[in-house]
Design a protein around this motif. Sequence first.
Motif, PDB file in Angstrom:
ATOM      1  N   ALA B  98       0.834  -1.205   0.000  1.00 31.55           N
ATOM      2  CA  ALA B  98       0.000   0.000   0.000  1.00 31.55           C
ATOM      3  C   ALA B  98       0.867   1.251   0.000  1.00 31.55           C
ATOM      4  O   ALA B  98       0.570   2.238  -0.697  1.00 31.55           O
ATOM      5  CB  ALA B  98      -0.911  -0.018   1.229  1.00 31.55           C
ATOM      6  N   LEU B  99       1.960   1.180   0.757  1.00 33.63           N
ATOM      7  CA  LEU B  99       2.862   2.344   0.818  1.00 33.63           C
ATOM      8  C   LEU B  99       3.538   2.580  -0.539  1.00 33.63           C
ATOM      9  O   LEU B  99       3.670   3.715  -0.991  1.00 33.63           O
ATOM     10  CB  LEU B  99       3.934   2.130   1.893  1.00 33.63           C
ATOM     11  N   VAL B 100       3.913   1.448  -1.196  1.00 40.59           N
ATOM     12  CA  VAL B 100       4.566   1.556  -2.515  1.00 40.59           C
ATOM     13  C   VAL B 100       3.615   2.202  -3.505  1.00 40.59           C
ATOM     14  O   VAL B 100       3.959   3.146  -4.222  1.00 40.59           O
ATOM     15  CB  VAL B 100       5.026   0.163  -3.020  1.00 40.59           C
ATOM     16  N   VAL B 101       2.362   1.710  -3.505  1.00 39.39           N
ATOM     17  CA  VAL B 101       1.344   2.244  -4.430  1.00 39.39           C
ATOM     18  C   VAL B 101       1.132   3.713  -4.169  1.00 39.39           C
ATOM     19  O   VAL B 101       1.001   4.522  -5.088  1.00 39.39           O
ATOM     20  CB  VAL B 101       0.033   1.434  -4.291  1.00 39.39           C
ATOM     21  N   ALA B 102       1.134   4.068  -2.902  1.00 46.51           N
ATOM     22  CA  ALA B 102       0.909   5.474  -2.551  1.00 46.51           C
ATOM     23  C   ALA B 102       2.148   6.332  -2.794  1.00 46.51           C
ATOM     24  O   ALA B 102       2.078   7.560  -2.679  1.00 46.51           O
ATOM     25  CB  ALA B 102       0.499   5.549  -1.078  1.00 46.51           C
ATOM     26  N   GLY B 103       3.270   5.690  -3.104  1.00 46.29           N
ATOM     27  CA  GLY B 103       4.501   6.427  -3.381  1.00 46.29           C
ATOM     28  C   GLY B 103       5.168   6.962  -2.141  1.00 46.29           C
ATOM     29  O   GLY B 103       5.972   7.883  -2.184  1.00 46.29           O
ATOM     30  N   GLU B 104       4.838   6.364  -0.992  1.00 49.52           N
ATOM     31  CA  GLU B 104       5.398   6.882   0.247  1.00 49.52           C
ATOM     32  C   GLU B 104       6.414   5.908   0.861  1.00 49.52           C
ATOM     33  O   GLU B 104       6.897   6.128   1.971  1.00 49.52           O
ATOM     34  CB  GLU B 104       4.253   7.112   1.264  1.00 49.52           C
ATOM     35  N   ALA B 105       6.735   4.807   0.148  1.00 53.22           N
ATOM     36  CA  ALA B 105       7.585   3.769   0.734  1.00 53.22           C
ATOM     37  C   ALA B 105       9.066   4.119   0.627  1.00 53.22           C
ATOM     38  O   ALA B 105       9.481   4.786  -0.312  1.00 53.22           O
ATOM     39  CB  ALA B 105       7.318   2.448   0.040  1.00 53.22           C
TER      40      ALA B 105
END
Lengths: 186, 132
Positions: B98-105
């Motif tokens: 989810a973090l990767v998809v949101a670009g926050e990882a």
Amino acid sequence: MGEEVEAPEPALVARVRAGESSAFDELVRLHVGRVFAIVLRVLGQREDAEDVTQEVFLAVLEKLGSYDPRRPFAPWLYRIATNRALNARKARQLRRMEEIPESAPAMGDTPDVATAKVEERERLARAMLELPEKQRLIVKLFELEGFSSVEIGSMLGMADGTVRWHLLKARERLRRALTPMEERHP
Amino acid sequence: MNTEPERDLELAAALRRLEGGSLLTEVEQTRIQNAIRIGAREALARLSRTPRTPLEAIGGWWRAALPVAAAAALMLALVQPWHGRPAPEEATARSGLALVVAGEAEEHDVARAIVGSPSEDLWVADTGGNGP
């Protein structure tokens, strides 16, 4: 009075509260005569008194939750009966009671005695009508039904001393009515 | 005025002649009692259904609620193994994705989200890279 009806009542009332119909039948059987007498003395008509007596017992069933079993049952019941009868009297605007009953001489009386009795009855009927309603009811419950002043006070919501005062006032007037005019003014 | 007056028998007799008696006849009494019995049926049935004390009311409620509660507990126990909480690793991987998809990882989170957790690597190593 002297009816020994108090003893079985706490148990009977408890059984009625549990919805036991045979206990209610027994309670009705014990009190129906006295309740009818009270209602009849208020209303003056047996048919009306029958109807209101039924209403009283059905009202008792509805109000049983508010009855305190530590107190005697009969005064509570008689008070409901008196109130119901007085309300019925107002609601039905019973006028028949206030008509002077037709006088009929008793069989076997000589014409003079029969006439005297008819006259006495008419004087008494008129005197009863002239009494305030409260006094009329008190004198009937005391002299005809044998209730004590304390019991009548509990039924009508007044002090027993006040009942006795009304009773004495009513008696004075009725006694005068029973005495023929020529005896009062010879 | 403090003592009960004596009964005035003469007046009582005259009043009785005027007003009549108040004794119920047998016919009247039977008629009244039958009418009362019929009229009272519904109220008596209601009374027999009504709990008389708060304790009885609570008792009655519990009596009804107990089988329902027991059935619910049994159902929950049976359903639990199939619908248990997800394994912590799965949950972490999902949240990583989810973090990767949101670009926050972070960078290492991106790798972990794509290739899986180190325990999975270990499993892959044990089977010589021929996983199922």
